[in-house]
Design a protein around this motif. Structure first.
Motif, PDB file in Angstrom:
ATOM      1  N   GLU A 121     -10.192   6.399  14.257  1.00 13.19           N
ATOM      2  CA  GLU A 121     -10.959   6.434  12.965  1.00 13.19           C
ATOM      3  C   GLU A 121     -11.547   5.064  12.716  1.00 13.19           C
ATOM      4  O   GLU A 121     -13.005   4.706  12.392  1.00 13.19           O
ATOM      5  CB  GLU A 121     -10.391   6.902  11.764  1.00 13.19           C
ATOM      6  N   SER A 153     -15.957   9.565   5.041  1.00 10.68           N
ATOM      7  CA  SER A 153     -14.977   8.731   5.585  1.00 10.68           C
ATOM      8  C   SER A 153     -15.463   7.315   6.266  1.00 10.68           C
ATOM      9  O   SER A 153     -15.071   6.148   6.042  1.00 10.68           O
ATOM     10  CB  SER A 153     -13.987   9.355   6.637  1.00 10.68           C
ATOM     11  N   LEU A 154     -16.515   7.741   7.290  1.00 11.37           N
ATOM     12  CA  LEU A 154     -17.320   6.526   7.713  1.00 11.37           C
ATOM     13  C   LEU A 154     -18.056   5.582   6.589  1.00 11.37           C
ATOM     14  O   LEU A 154     -17.853   4.406   6.804  1.00 11.37           O
ATOM     15  CB  LEU A 154     -18.402   7.247   8.629  1.00 11.37           C
ATOM     16  N   PHE A 198      -6.444  13.911  16.338  1.00 13.48           N
ATOM     17  CA  PHE A 198      -7.210  12.959  17.095  1.00 13.48           C
ATOM     18  C   PHE A 198      -8.697  13.478  16.873  1.00 13.48           C
ATOM     19  O   PHE A 198      -9.784  12.639  16.780  1.00 13.48           O
ATOM     20  CB  PHE A 198      -6.899  12.956  18.517  1.00 13.48           C
ATOM     21  N   TYR A 199      -9.161  14.612  17.052  1.00  8.32           N
ATOM     22  CA  TYR A 199     -10.354  15.228  16.734  1.00  8.32           C
ATOM     23  C   TYR A 199     -10.964  14.710  15.327  1.00  8.32           C
ATOM     24  O   TYR A 199     -12.200  14.158  15.423  1.00  8.32           O
ATOM     25  CB  TYR A 199     -10.438  16.588  16.851  1.00  8.32           C
ATOM     26  N   LEU A 200     -10.304  15.052  14.359  1.00  7.71           N
ATOM     27  CA  LEU A 200     -10.643  14.566  13.112  1.00  7.71           C
ATOM     28  C   LEU A 200     -10.672  12.716  13.133  1.00  7.71           C
ATOM     29  O   LEU A 200     -11.736  12.388  12.664  1.00  7.71           O
ATOM     30  CB  LEU A 200      -9.704  15.035  11.939  1.00  7.71           C
ATOM     31  N   GLN A 201      -9.676  12.387  13.715  1.00  8.44           N
ATOM     32  CA  GLN A 201      -9.739  10.586  13.564  1.00  8.44           C
ATOM     33  C   GLN A 201     -10.759  10.477  14.185  1.00  8.44           C
ATOM     34  O   GLN A 201     -11.636   9.170  13.916  1.00  8.44           O
ATOM     35  CB  GLN A 201      -8.281  10.311  14.309  1.00  8.44           C
ATOM     36  N   SER A 202     -11.319  11.126  15.443  1.00  8.14           N
ATOM     37  CA  SER A 202     -12.467  10.403  16.330  1.00  8.14           C
ATOM     38  C   SER A 202     -13.839  10.468  15.632  1.00  8.14           C
ATOM     39  O   SER A 202     -14.796  10.053  16.011  1.00  8.14           O
ATOM     40  CB  SER A 202     -12.555  11.080  17.721  1.00  8.14           C
ATOM     41  N   ARG A 203     -13.737  11.381  14.414  1.00  4.54           N
ATOM     42  CA  ARG A 203     -14.945  11.521  13.736  1.00  4.54           C
ATOM     43  C   ARG A 203     -14.926  10.639  12.321  1.00  4.54           C
ATOM     44  O   ARG A 203     -15.854  10.772  11.611  1.00  4.54           O
ATOM     45  CB  ARG A 203     -15.118  13.037  13.035  1.00  4.54           C
ATOM     46  N   GLY A 204     -13.881   9.596  12.324  1.00  5.78           N
ATOM     47  CA  GLY A 204     -13.771   8.684  11.239  1.00  5.78           C
ATOM     48  C   GLY A 204     -12.772   8.904  10.191  1.00  5.78           C
ATOM     49  O   GLY A 204     -12.686   8.284   9.237  1.00  5.78           O
ATOM     50  N   VAL A 205     -12.254  10.217  10.144  1.00  5.76           N
ATOM     51  CA  VAL A 205     -11.176  10.507   9.022  1.00  5.76           C
ATOM     52  C   VAL A 205      -9.733   9.774   9.571  1.00  5.76           C
ATOM     53  O   VAL A 205      -9.233   9.812  10.396  1.00  5.76           O
ATOM     54  CB  VAL A 205     -10.929  11.790   9.052  1.00  5.76           C
ATOM     55  N   ASP A 206      -9.302   9.025   8.364  1.00  3.72           N
ATOM     56  CA  ASP A 206      -8.143   8.515   8.593  1.00  3.72           C
ATOM     57  C   ASP A 206      -6.932   9.413   8.871  1.00  3.72           C
ATOM     58  O   ASP A 206      -6.925  10.285   8.554  1.00  3.72           O
ATOM     59  CB  ASP A 206      -7.785   7.751   7.682  1.00  3.72           C
ATOM     60  N   VAL A 207      -5.768   8.827   9.332  1.00  3.24           N
ATOM     61  CA  VAL A 207      -4.930   9.772   9.988  1.00  3.24           C
ATOM     62  C   VAL A 207      -4.177  10.311   8.957  1.00  3.24           C
ATOM     63  O   VAL A 207      -3.891  11.713   9.065  1.00  3.24           O
ATOM     64  CB  VAL A 207      -3.985   8.950  10.905  1.00  3.24           C
ATOM     65  N   THR A 237      -5.467  11.401   5.864  1.00  4.11           N
ATOM     66  CA  THR A 237      -6.412  12.441   5.526  1.00  4.11           C
ATOM     67  C   THR A 237      -6.321  13.512   6.359  1.00  4.11           C
ATOM     68  O   THR A 237      -6.626  14.825   5.917  1.00  4.11           O
ATOM     69  CB  THR A 237      -7.932  11.899   5.226  1.00  4.11           C
ATOM     70  N   ALA A 246     -14.403   4.770  15.271  1.00  7.71           N
ATOM     71  CA  ALA A 246     -15.467   5.517  14.725  1.00  7.71           C
ATOM     72  C   ALA A 246     -16.276   4.815  13.696  1.00  7.71           C
ATOM     73  O   ALA A 246     -17.411   4.825  13.755  1.00  7.71           O
ATOM     74  CB  ALA A 246     -14.873   6.908  14.166  1.00  7.71           C
TER      75      ALA A 246
END
Lengths: 437, 251
Positions: B76, B108-109, A386-395, A397, B79
């Motif tokens: 994501e 990614s963004l 979740f931490y990575l996802q919350s920064r925009g990284v897809d699940v 990856t 985000a």
């Protein structure tokens, strides 16, 4: 009741008479000893403590025969992917193939086929082969000794330091008509103060049933330094058993790494004997298994001399219905005071159907020792994902990053940078393939 | 469309327990809102639900951001819309370096917005600049993500991520917790440097102290899963004197 099951010894007497060095009593004794021990134990079964979790089901069920001559030698050498090596020794179905090998030209480094050394009855080779093995716990090593025939002998003279890695590539072929087993054998002799980076890789066709029963014997001189890295990336139908042995005399150091990524049933066993004071060993590793593969890493460390140190860290990823096994035995002899022996195993289970069996065994007879062992087993942390996802990284990856990072920590323990990178790349390729599947 | 964050009658449960009992909140673009409230009032739950953390059940209401229905989106994707959550407890990720993590996040963004990867040199330059303004030593960029970081370093690292990812709405979930006054000043300076007409903030805190440094435009009091009072910065100052007693007694 246990029925001793000893396939693979049909026509053994007739075969043994044709093997190299058959006229040398020392060599025939080595073979006879192997055959006798294999006959008395048979194929491994769960009642043998060292084989509690791993059964060689294909060897039990299918009519394997010894891999014959060079049927169809592979035209590409599937090594560990190292750009620069001092030498590359290629074995196909256990037989030394000079045409595919790149042999060393450095002074003090020699490579020969085991066959030629057996025919010549070379003392160093015979002595290195003739060492105490607990065959009752290692019946496949006994079987390999019964069929002692070919492989490679690598010698580094006293005080010689080999800058680039020497790679031994043991490739197998698969015969569509009948399953075959090969016995690659490597004998390494390091002189006093010699330094070597040895990379062993085991591979075979991606599909097709075959078996490998490999043995590596390493003898080190005082103060010698060995980096010993093993990559097992056999095909997915393969049965792989390999047994490594290394004795460390005074002030010798050993840095080992075992990466296992392939095989249907794979077992790599490494035995270190700390026979000289001040010797040090680090033995680390990583593995990944999927489908219904079984991946077994077994280590045995004997602290025989005082003031010896060993450290082990192993990590594994298990997906599907696969099973991972780590057995770490540390035996501290009565006079081995002031020794340090640590081991750690961390497993990550990616599916609820996967299994991990971890068995540390400490047998301590000295009273001034520091030994530790630890094990963890868990799932990928949803919090980290979740931490990575919350920064925009897809699940997808995010999960791949975390898996790479999990195994990646072990590759940082490989002090030889080129091997560290090559092994990380192999593991990442495994993870990518899993992701795509 | 840029009408900011609009939350309507949001109801959220964990298991059988209803935590948020009908939240209505609008955070307009460019505005700094603060949410204060006693422990257990649902402040962190609100932050988590906006950013899509699993483990919560939304039983009613809606959240939209710039016209997009947020509740249907993966974390994501939220985000990529420009939402950012500064964690109360930043997660340690061994084996992933801070710099690689940030590079992956930035790209990614960009990918989600249809942009090309940032040039690696340009990225490093941006990263170093932002790290400097937050008084973060450069070696922290090479270290594994949050591993072995002190509490203050972790929070400053969150501010670094915010600065690099440049969100449209940053939610700060009790970013001041566990920080001494110097660390709070650094964090607040990091936030104030990011204040812009096209960026809004939702600052969640238990204490008024942080709001001395990040002066909010609007202050809400959350108690028992509802917003019970809304005012300006003076409301926060009043709470500093009176505490939350008046909100905690009446259930």
């Amino acid at each position: 009741m246990n029925v001793i099951h000893t396939p693979l010894l049909q026509d053994y007497a007739a075969t043994a008479a044709t093997l190299p060095g058959a006229g040398d009593a020392r060599i025939t004794a080595l073979r006879a000893n192997g055959a006798t021990n294999y006959r008395s134990v048979g194929l491994p079964h769960p009642k043998i403590e060292a084989w509690k979790y791993t059964r060689l089901k294909d060897l039990e069920a299918l009519p394997f025969s010894r891999a014959g001559g060079l049927g169809s030698a592979p035209d590409t050498v599937a090594g560990a992917g190292l750009a620069e090596v001092a030498a590359r020794i290629v074995l196909v179905d256990g037989r030394f193939v000079p045409e595919l090998s790149v042999l060393p030209i450095a002074a003090g480094v020699s490579v020969a086929s085991l066959r030629s050394c057996l025919e010549a009855g070379e003392d160093v080779v015979v002595q290195t082969l003739d060492r105490d093995v607990d065959f009752a716990q290692a019946p496949l090593a006994a079987l390999a000794s019964a069929y002692l025939e070919d492989g490679a002998v690598l010698k580094v003279a006293d005080g010689v330091s080999v800058a680039l890695p020497i790679e031994v590539v043991a490739m197998s072929t698969a015969n569509p008509a009948t399953p075959t087993i090969a016995f690659p054998r490597l004998v390494v002799s390091l002189g006093e103060g010699a330094e070597l980076t040895l990379v062993e890789s085991f591979s075979g066709p991606a599909l097709g049933v075959y078996a490998v029963d490999a043995v590596t014997d390493i003898a080190m001189g005082k103060g010698a330094k060995l980096k010993h890295y093993v990559l097992q990336h056999e095909g997915r139908d393969a049965t792989h058993v390999s047994t490594g042995r290394c004795d460390l005399p005074e002030a010798a150091t050993y840095e080992g790494f075992i990466l296992q990524l392939g095989g249907k049933v794979a077992r790599h066993e490494m035995r270190l004997r700390m026979i000289g004071e001040g010797s040090e060993a680090r033995l680390n590793g990583a593995y990944a298994a999927k489908g219904d593969a079984i991946c077994d890493t077994t280590t045995q460390v004997d602290h025989i001399a005082a003031e010896t140190t060993t450290d082990q860290v192993f990590k594994g990823i298990l997906d599907g219905k696969s099973k991972g096994i780590y057995q770490g035995k540390v035996h501290v002899f009565r006079d081995a005071q002031r020794i340090v022996g640590n081991q750690m195993h961390n497993a990550l289970l990616l599916s609820r159907a996967a299994e991990v069996d971890c068995k540390p065994e400490l047998e301590i007879y000295a009273d001034d020792v520091k030994c530790s062992h630890g094990a963890t087993c868990g799932e990928l942390s949803e919090e980290q994902v979740f931490y990575l996802q919350s920064r925009g990284v897809d699940v997808v990856t995010a999960r791949a990053m975390l898996l790479q990072a999990f195994l990646g920590e072990t590759f940082e323990m490989i002090s030889e940078a080129s091997v560290s990178q090559a092994f990380a790349a192999k593991a990442n390729a495994w993870l990518d393939e899993r992701e795509r599947a | 469309m840029s009408n900011g964050l609009v939350i309507k009658d949001l109801r959220v449960s964990i298991g059988d327990k209803e935590i948020l009992k009908g939240i209505n909140l609008t955070v307009e673009t460019g505005v700094v809102h603060a949410i204060m409230g006693p422990n257990g009032s649902g402040k962190s739950t609100l932050a988590h639900v906006i950013s899509g953390r699993p483990g919560y059940e939304v039983t009613g209401g809606s959240i939209s951001f710039d016209g997009h229905d947020v509740l249907d989106l993966e974390p994501e994707e939220r985000a990529a819309l420009g939402l950012f959550l500064a964690f109360q407890y930043p997660v340690e990720i061994p084996g992933v370096t801070n710099v690689n993590f940030l590079k992956t996040a930035v790209n990614s963004l960009r990918k989600a917005r249809g942009e090309k990867d940032l040039d690696p040199m340009a990225f490093l330059k941006l990263l170093r600049e932002k790290a400097k303004t937050l008084d973060l030593p450069e070696d922290m960029l090479k270290r594994q993500l949050n591993v072995g970081f002190s509490g203050g370093e972790k929070k400053r690292n969150e501010m670094l991520q915010m600065a690099v990812l440049a969100p449209k709405l940053a939610i700060l979930d009790e970013t001041d917790s566990g920080l001494d006054i110097d660390a709070i000043r650094i964090v607040a300076a990091g936030v104030n440097a990011q204040r812009a007409p096209d960026r809004s903030f939702l600052v969640i805190t238990h204490y008024q102290r942080l709001l001395d440094y990040i002066v909010p435009d609007v202050v809400h009091v959350l108690a028992h899963g509802r917003i019970v009072e809304t005012g300006d910065a003076d409301l926060a100052r009043r709470l500093e004197k009176t505490g939350y007693a008046e909100y905690t007694t009446a259930a």
